[in-house]
Scaffold this motif. Structure first.
Motif, PDB file in Angstrom:
ATOM      1  N   VAL A 189       3.950   2.164  -9.905  1.00  0.00           N
ATOM      2  CA  VAL A 189       5.219   1.761  -9.302  1.00  0.00           C
ATOM      3  C   VAL A 189       6.354   2.609  -9.855  1.00  0.00           C
ATOM      4  CG1 VAL A 189       6.884  -0.121  -9.104  1.00  0.00           C
ATOM      5  CG2 VAL A 189       4.442  -0.577  -8.805  1.00  0.00           C
ATOM      6  N   ARG A 190       6.363   2.826 -11.169  1.00  0.00           N
ATOM      7  CA  ARG A 190       7.397   3.656 -11.775  1.00  0.00           C
ATOM      8  C   ARG A 190       7.335   5.082 -11.234  1.00  0.00           C
ATOM      9  NH1 ARG A 190       5.917   0.743 -16.483  1.00  0.00           N
ATOM     10  NH2 ARG A 190       4.576   2.480 -17.165  1.00  0.00           N
ATOM     11  N   HIS A 191       6.107   5.565 -11.018  1.00  0.00           N
ATOM     12  CA  HIS A 191       5.960   6.915 -10.475  1.00  0.00           C
ATOM     13  C   HIS A 191       6.526   6.990  -9.063  1.00  0.00           C
ATOM     14  CE1 HIS A 191       3.171  10.267  -8.864  1.00  0.00           C
ATOM     15  NE2 HIS A 191       4.256  10.785  -9.379  1.00  0.00           N
ATOM     16  N   CYS A 192       6.226   5.997  -8.248  1.00  0.00           N
ATOM     17  CA  CYS A 192       6.735   5.982  -6.881  1.00  0.00           C
ATOM     18  C   CYS A 192       8.259   5.932  -6.871  1.00  0.00           C
ATOM     19  CB  CYS A 192       6.159   4.782  -6.124  1.00  0.00           C
ATOM     20  SG  CYS A 192       6.721   4.637  -4.418  1.00  0.00           S
ATOM     21  N   LEU A 193       8.830   5.071  -7.700  1.00  0.00           N
ATOM     22  CA  LEU A 193      10.282   4.972  -7.755  1.00  0.00           C
ATOM     23  C   LEU A 193      10.908   6.252  -8.303  1.00  0.00           C
ATOM     24  CD1 LEU A 193      10.689   1.301  -9.045  1.00  0.00           C
ATOM     25  CD2 LEU A 193      10.884   2.154  -6.710  1.00  0.00           C
ATOM     26  N   SER A 194      10.198   6.914  -9.203  1.00  0.00           N
ATOM     27  CA  SER A 194      10.733   8.152  -9.778  1.00  0.00           C
ATOM     28  C   SER A 194      10.874   9.239  -8.724  1.00  0.00           C
ATOM     29  CB  SER A 194       9.817   8.629 -10.917  1.00  0.00           C
ATOM     30  OG  SER A 194      10.227   9.886 -11.402  1.00  0.00           O
ATOM     31  N   VAL A 195       9.841   9.422  -7.885  1.00  0.00           N
ATOM     32  CA  VAL A 195       9.932  10.474  -6.870  1.00  0.00           C
ATOM     33  C   VAL A 195      10.933  10.102  -5.781  1.00  0.00           C
ATOM     34  CG1 VAL A 195       7.619  11.342  -7.312  1.00  0.00           C
ATOM     35  CG2 VAL A 195       7.937   9.525  -5.629  1.00  0.00           C
ATOM     36  N   LEU A 196      11.109   8.800  -5.526  1.00  0.00           N
ATOM     37  CA  LEU A 196      12.078   8.396  -4.512  1.00  0.00           C
ATOM     38  C   LEU A 196      13.506   8.537  -5.024  1.00  0.00           C
ATOM     39  CD1 LEU A 196      10.385   5.242  -2.923  1.00  0.00           C
ATOM     40  CD2 LEU A 196      10.648   7.515  -1.923  1.00  0.00           C
ATOM     41  N   ARG A 197      13.692   8.411  -6.317  1.00  0.00           N
ATOM     42  CA  ARG A 197      15.035   8.556  -6.889  1.00  0.00           C
ATOM     43  C   ARG A 197      15.439  10.017  -7.071  1.00  0.00           C
ATOM     44  NH1 ARG A 197      13.975   3.981 -11.525  1.00  0.00           N
ATOM     45  NH2 ARG A 197      14.391   2.142 -10.219  1.00  0.00           N
ATOM     46  N   ASP A 198      14.478  10.907  -6.950  1.00  0.00           N
ATOM     47  CA  ASP A 198      14.788  12.325  -7.100  1.00  0.00           C
ATOM     48  C   ASP A 198      15.582  12.794  -5.877  1.00  0.00           C
ATOM     49  OD1 ASP A 198      14.897  15.021  -7.541  1.00  0.00           O
ATOM     50  OD2 ASP A 198      12.782  15.235  -8.064  1.00  0.00           O
ATOM     51  N   PRO A 199      16.830  13.284  -6.046  1.00  0.00           N
ATOM     52  CA  PRO A 199      17.603  13.735  -4.881  1.00  0.00           C
ATOM     53  C   PRO A 199      16.898  14.844  -4.095  1.00  0.00           C
ATOM     54  CG  PRO A 199      19.015  13.548  -6.830  1.00  0.00           C
ATOM     55  CD  PRO A 199      17.597  13.385  -7.295  1.00  0.00           C
ATOM     56  N   ILE A 249       0.816  -1.212   0.000  1.00  0.00           N
ATOM     57  CA  ILE A 249       0.000   0.000   0.000  1.00  0.00           C
ATOM     58  C   ILE A 249       0.851   1.264   0.000  1.00  0.00           C
ATOM     59  CG2 ILE A 249      -0.185   0.144   2.516  1.00  0.00           C
ATOM     60  CD1 ILE A 249      -3.056   1.085   2.126  1.00  0.00           C
ATOM     61  N   GLY A 250       2.095   1.112   0.471  1.00  0.00           N
ATOM     62  CA  GLY A 250       2.983   2.265   0.487  1.00  0.00           C
ATOM     63  C   GLY A 250       3.289   2.796  -0.900  1.00  0.00           C
ATOM     64  N   LEU A 251       3.244   1.926  -1.921  1.00  0.00           N
ATOM     65  CA  LEU A 251       3.476   2.373  -3.293  1.00  0.00           C
ATOM     66  C   LEU A 251       2.443   3.398  -3.733  1.00  0.00           C
ATOM     67  CD1 LEU A 251       4.368  -1.062  -4.908  1.00  0.00           C
ATOM     68  CD2 LEU A 251       5.944   0.787  -4.316  1.00  0.00           C
ATOM     69  N   LEU A 252       1.242   3.294  -3.171  1.00  0.00           N
ATOM     70  CA  LEU A 252       0.199   4.265  -3.487  1.00  0.00           C
ATOM     71  C   LEU A 252       0.261   5.493  -2.593  1.00  0.00           C
ATOM     72  CD1 LEU A 252      -2.836   1.821  -3.940  1.00  0.00           C
ATOM     73  CD2 LEU A 252      -1.352   2.777  -5.716  1.00  0.00           C
ATOM     74  N   LEU A 253       0.782   5.331  -1.361  1.00  0.00           N
ATOM     75  CA  LEU A 253       0.767   6.431  -0.403  1.00  0.00           C
ATOM     76  C   LEU A 253       2.001   7.328  -0.487  1.00  0.00           C
ATOM     77  CD1 LEU A 253      -0.582   4.603   2.792  1.00  0.00           C
ATOM     78  CD2 LEU A 253      -1.844   5.987   1.123  1.00  0.00           C
ATOM     79  N   VAL A 254       3.127   6.784  -0.960  1.00  0.00           N
ATOM     80  CA  VAL A 254       4.356   7.567  -0.984  1.00  0.00           C
ATOM     81  C   VAL A 254       4.249   8.800  -1.883  1.00  0.00           C
ATOM     82  CG1 VAL A 254       6.759   7.534  -1.758  1.00  0.00           C
ATOM     83  CG2 VAL A 254       5.920   5.762  -0.231  1.00  0.00           C
ATOM     84  N   PRO A 255       3.794   8.677  -3.151  1.00  0.00           N
ATOM     85  CA  PRO A 255       3.735   9.880  -3.997  1.00  0.00           C
ATOM     86  C   PRO A 255       2.858  10.990  -3.432  1.00  0.00           C
ATOM     87  CG  PRO A 255       3.621   7.911  -5.352  1.00  0.00           C
ATOM     88  CD  PRO A 255       3.494   7.457  -3.940  1.00  0.00           C
ATOM     89  N   PRO A 256       1.618  10.711  -2.940  1.00  0.00           N
ATOM     90  CA  PRO A 256       0.835  11.820  -2.363  1.00  0.00           C
ATOM     91  C   PRO A 256       1.506  12.440  -1.136  1.00  0.00           C
ATOM     92  CG  PRO A 256      -0.574   9.945  -2.834  1.00  0.00           C
ATOM     93  CD  PRO A 256       0.819   9.482  -2.999  1.00  0.00           C
ATOM     94  N   GLY A 308      -1.593   1.974 -15.305  1.00  0.00           N
ATOM     95  CA  GLY A 308      -1.924   0.858 -14.439  1.00  0.00           C
ATOM     96  C   GLY A 308      -1.020   0.779 -13.234  1.00  0.00           C
ATOM     97  N   ALA A 309      -0.968  -0.427 -12.651  1.00  0.00           N
ATOM     98  CA  ALA A 309      -0.177  -0.621 -11.442  1.00  0.00           C
ATOM     99  C   ALA A 309       1.316  -0.432 -11.724  1.00  0.00           C
ATOM    100  CB  ALA A 309      -0.439  -2.025 -10.880  1.00  0.00           C
ATOM    101  N   ALA A 310       1.759  -0.920 -12.890  1.00  0.00           N
ATOM    102  CA  ALA A 310       3.173  -0.776 -13.231  1.00  0.00           C
ATOM    103  C   ALA A 310       3.564   0.695 -13.351  1.00  0.00           C
ATOM    104  CB  ALA A 310       3.473  -1.505 -14.543  1.00  0.00           C
ATOM    105  N   ALA A 311       2.666   1.509 -13.914  1.00  0.00           N
ATOM    106  CA  ALA A 311       2.958   2.939 -14.046  1.00  0.00           C
ATOM    107  C   ALA A 311       3.032   3.603 -12.679  1.00  0.00           C
ATOM    108  CB  ALA A 311       1.892   3.604 -14.910  1.00  0.00           C
TER     109      ALA A 311
END
Length: 447
Positions: A108-118, A58-65, A103-106
């Motif tokens: 996940v990519r969004h979550c990883l993108s914001v986490l990879r941003d320094p 569920i964190g994959l959905l909560l991290v970006p917001p 979808g779900a894969a997108a």
């Protein structure tokens, strides 16, 4: 003689009052910055909780917001640093992927993108350290002022306060009912604390702004990446614009001058065949050929003027704009500094930007007058086009202003539009440039 007595404020007194007001404002702003640490801590807790829940999905959905909330708090601090302390703190974030709403894969990519941003991790570092360092810088003036005010309260109410046992020490002074002098000492100390708090408030506010810039500004690598991205986008826009311009030139030549030249060649061939047996018809064909050549020449001149006006190449930007104003359907006033000669691409970009704005004003604004101002200084060419029309212009509402924005962005230029409904409309454009040679030109005029 009687009459109203005019009072004049002493300039020195007015200046002192203004300085005191600025210091009180700085102390109040410090209190606001302290309050801003509360939502920063809350956003930090939300992000950490969302990251902890990534193990269960569920964190994959909560991290970006949660990170978006944190970024909004950080953006507010950046805006306050610019508005209150005059410290520019650019936004450091990478652009979000356009496909994150799939979808779900997108997701996940969004979550990883914001986490990879320094910048995300720098925001987290700011949100956890600012309640300590930032709050200390922000609260110190307020704490000194409040402690000083408490000294005055003790002076006024020292008897009841000490008899009630509320407090008998003020900093290092022991206040007792038997010694009234100690109560008056608290007043002197309180005044010193108030002065100290007001005195250090502006300096600590600036230090607080520099502290925010240290953590919230983009790193050198992030700045370079954004610069490369900007150059890539503007280069693509420039290529597209040049390709569209070449297609327009080819179309205008094919439909205009080329067709007339073909007709002229056919008329000349026919006239050559009829010259001996039908001189009158040959004469008419030659006259038609002459008319076609004149029209073709006019169309070629218009085409060349649309590519790079001769007056712009010969006389420079200011005189070219004045010539443009003379051809306008509206009365146009031109006020310009002696700009000098600029690089040809910059002159062309500035000229056609002004021409496009003037054309939009003539077509859509219902204006009666237009004023064009051109100023050059500090390595920046500033242009403003103002009309008294109905307003309502917007960069997002039409392709004309958007095209100007793309044209100027190629040279790191900017455009700003102020156009409330009812007018007036002010289009301001800036281009970084340097004048290469002085040129004599009148400083103002009406066309």
């Amino acid at each position: 003689m009687s009459g109203p007595t005019a009072t004049r404020t002493n300039p020195v007194t007015a200046t002192r009052r203004a300085r005191i007001g600025d210091r009180v404002t700085a102390a109040g702003r410090g209190a606001v910055l302290f309050l801003l640490t509360l939502p920063a801590m809350a956003a930090f807790g939300a992000v950490v909780l969302a990251m902890a829940l990534m193990s269960v999905g569920i964190g994959l959905l909560l991290v970006p917001p949660a990170i978006i909330v944190l970024r909004r708090v950080a953006d507010q601090r950046r805006r306050l640093a610019h508005a209150w302390q005059g410290i520019e703190v650019p936004s450091p974030y990478r652009p979000e992927p356009a496909e994150h709403r799939g979808g779900a894969a997108a997701r996940v990519r969004h979550c990883l993108s914001v986490l990879r941003d320094p910048a995300t991790w720098r925001d987290l570092l700011w949100s956890i350290t600012d309640p300590v360092i930032g709050a200390a810088l922000a609260l110190l003036p307020i704490a000194l002022i409040l402690e000083g005010i408490y000294g005055f309260v003790i002076t006024a109410l020292w008897g009841p306060l000490t008899q009630a046992g509320l407090r008998d020490w003020y900093l290092f002074v022991h206040v007792t009912p038997a010694n009234a002098g100690t109560a008056w000492a608290t007043s002197a100390i309180g005044a010193a604390l108030v002065v100290a708090g007001l005195g250090c408030a502006p300096a600590l506010l600036r230090v607080n702004g520099r502290w925010a810039r240290l953590l919230l500004a983009p790193t050198a690598a992030a700045t370079m990446a954004r610069r490369v991205q900007h150059l890539t986008e503007t280069r693509a826009d420039a290529v597209d614009t040049n390709a569209a311009e070449l297609r327009r030139i080819e179309r205008d030549l094919h439909d205009g001058a080329q067709s007339r030249l073909v007709v002229m060649g056919m008329n000349l061939n026919a006239a050559a065949r009829l010259l001996e047996r039908d001189p009158e018809t040959a004469r008419n064909l030659l006259l038609e050929a002459r008319d076609s050549s004149a029209k073709a020449l006019t169309e070629i001149r218009d085409l060349v003027r649309g590519i790079h006006p001769p007056v712009l190449a010969d006389r420079g930007l200011v005189d070219a704009v004045r010539a443009l104003a003379l051809d306008s359907a509206l009365p146009v006033e031109v006020r310009a500094d002696p700009v000098g000669r600029l690089e040809a691409p910059l002159e062309a970009a500035a000229y056609f930007a002004i021409a496009e704005v003037l054309t939009n004003a003539a077509k859509h604004s219902r204006a009666e007058r237009v004023r064009i101002e051109i100023h050059h200084g500090d390595g920046v060419l500033r242009m403003a086009v103002t009309d008294d029309g109905i307003g309502g212009a917007s960069i997002s509402a039409g392709t004309g202003l958007r095209g100007i924005e793309r044209r100027l962005a190629t040279f790191d230029g900017i455009i700003a539009v102020s156009s409330p409904h009812g007018g007036p409309t002010v289009v301001t454009m800036e281009l970084p440039c340097a004048s290469s040679s002085p040129k004599t030109s009148t400083s103002s005029g009406t066309a």
